[in-house]
Scaffold this motif. Structure first.
Motif, short mmCIF file in Angstrom:
data_model
loop_
_atom_site.label_atom_id
_atom_site.label_comp_id
_atom_site.label_asym_id
_atom_site.label_seq_id
_atom_site.Cartn_x
_atom_site.Cartn_y
_atom_site.Cartn_z
N ALA A 1 16.62 37.90 14.92
CA ALA A 1 18.04 38.01 15.30
C ALA A 1 18.92 37.96 14.06
N ARG B 1 18.85 41.17 12.25
CA ARG B 1 19.62 42.20 12.95
C ARG B 1 21.02 42.34 12.37
N LEU C 1 17.58 49.11 13.98
CA LEU C 1 18.00 48.43 15.21
C LEU C 1 16.97 48.59 16.33
N ASN D 1 15.48 45.22 17.85
CA ASN D 1 15.74 44.93 19.27
C ASN D 1 14.44 44.72 20.04
N THR E 1 13.11 41.22 21.76
CA THR E 1 12.69 41.20 23.17
C THR E 1 11.29 40.61 23.31
N ILE F 1 20.56 36.19 22.64
CA ILE F 1 20.44 37.65 22.58
C ILE F 1 21.82 38.29 22.73
N GLN F 2 22.63 37.71 23.60
CA GLN F 2 24.00 38.20 23.78
C GLN F 2 24.80 38.07 22.48
N VAL G 1 23.22 40.79 20.01
CA VAL G 1 23.36 42.21 20.36
C VAL G 1 24.80 42.60 20.70
N LYS H 1 27.23 40.43 17.80
CA LYS H 1 26.80 40.76 16.44
C LYS H 1 27.17 39.66 15.44
#
Length: 292
Positions: free
Chosen positions: A176, A179, A201, A205, A209, A252-253, A256, A259
């Motif tokens: 993460a 990312r 990405l 991603n 996951t 994750i929210q 993604v 950011k």
């Protein structure tokens, strides 16, 4: 003095509380000796980690000067010289080793783990972080070494599930964090790290996951395992899986959608939702093992 404190990043020390996981999952929070040993070990790792932060800033000084945020770091801005950085680096390491003498038992074993952690991270700063995937694995393994040291210092047996969950969770957080680097690279055309070009990405991603899913499954397997049920004399721990799921989804929210997963420590210190989930998880876990 302010720049020296900034260089050793004391706000990052909170992540070394991972050392207390053996105490938490071992049901030893009411044992003063175990809590004391865990806190001392966390302090030892904090000094060792600060030593590595110094080396990291020395090695990355030129790249940091090109970074919109990291350019303000003491080393990159020129507020602290490289010789001063090396001096502080070794001072922090010496403090780390000396702090192990505060332990009442397993001083040699604990110090050996910390020494290995320090040497591994020197290799990471100098070479290993240049390789994609290997970099996040080394960072994650560093947290496994933390709980291993915590187990030695407190004489608490580490469940294989705890070791796996720690590695997987930190792998998830590391991906993460990477990312954010990929997003910045896509926006600016400049790679914040040398190995960022080996990520994109789509890959990140998928990695997030996979690691989050396996972490959740691993935790559920831990709560329903015969070993865990026998240790805690309850089969209700699976209920706490809800908080683990919600916590993973929230992170994750953040990564993604928002950011802003570049610094997991800052996320934990400033995101009220994550703080609530972690607190709720801890209270639920403690209620089940100490009250029910």
């Amino acid at each position: 003095m302010k720049n020296l404190i900034c260089l050793i990043r004391p706000h990052q020390w909170v992540k070394n509380l991972v050392v207390l996981l053996p105490v938490f999952f071992g049901g030893a929070l009411l044992h003063i000796e175990s809590v004391y040993a865990g806190l001392v070990t966390a302090l030892c790792f904090s000094f060792a980690a600060s030593s590595i932060y110094c080396l990291n800033d020395i090695v990355d000084v030129e790249d940091d000067r090109q970074h919109p945020v990291k350019c303000h770091r003491p080393m990159a801005s020129g507020a602290i010289s490289i010789p001063q950085g090396y001096t502080l680096m070794f001072l922090m390491f010496i403090l780390s080793m000396l702090s192990t003498f505060l332990l009442c038992q397993s001083q040699l074993e604990t110090a050996s783990v910390i020494l290995f952690y320090w040497l591994l991270n020197i290799a990471y700063c100098l070479k290993l972080k240049q390789y994609a995937i290997i970099d996040v694995c080394v960072v994650s393994f560093g947290f496994v070494l933390r709980i291993l040291a915590g187990g030695y210092a407190t004489s608490i047996h580490l469940s294989k599930w705890i070791v796996l969950m720690t590695f997987l969770l930190m792998l998830f957080l590391s991906f993460a964090k990477r990312r954010d680097d990929v997003v910045r690279m896509n926006e600016t055309g400049h790679a914040p790290r040398q190995n960022t070009i080996r990520y994109n990405l789509t890959f990140i991603n998928q990695a997030i996951t996979i690691t989050s899913s396996v972490t959740l499954v691993c935790y559920i397997m831990y709560t329903v395992s015969p070993e865990t049920i026998q240790n805690f004399h309850t089969d209700y721990l699976y209920l706490t899986s809800v908080f683990v799921l919600v916590g993973l989804l929230r992170y994750i929210q953040i990564a993604v959608v928002d950011k802003r997963s570049g610094d997991p420590t800052k996320v934990m210190l400033h995101d009220r939702f994550m703080q609530f989930v972690v607190l709720a998880f801890g209270l639920a876990f403690l209620f089940i093992i100490y009250v029910l």
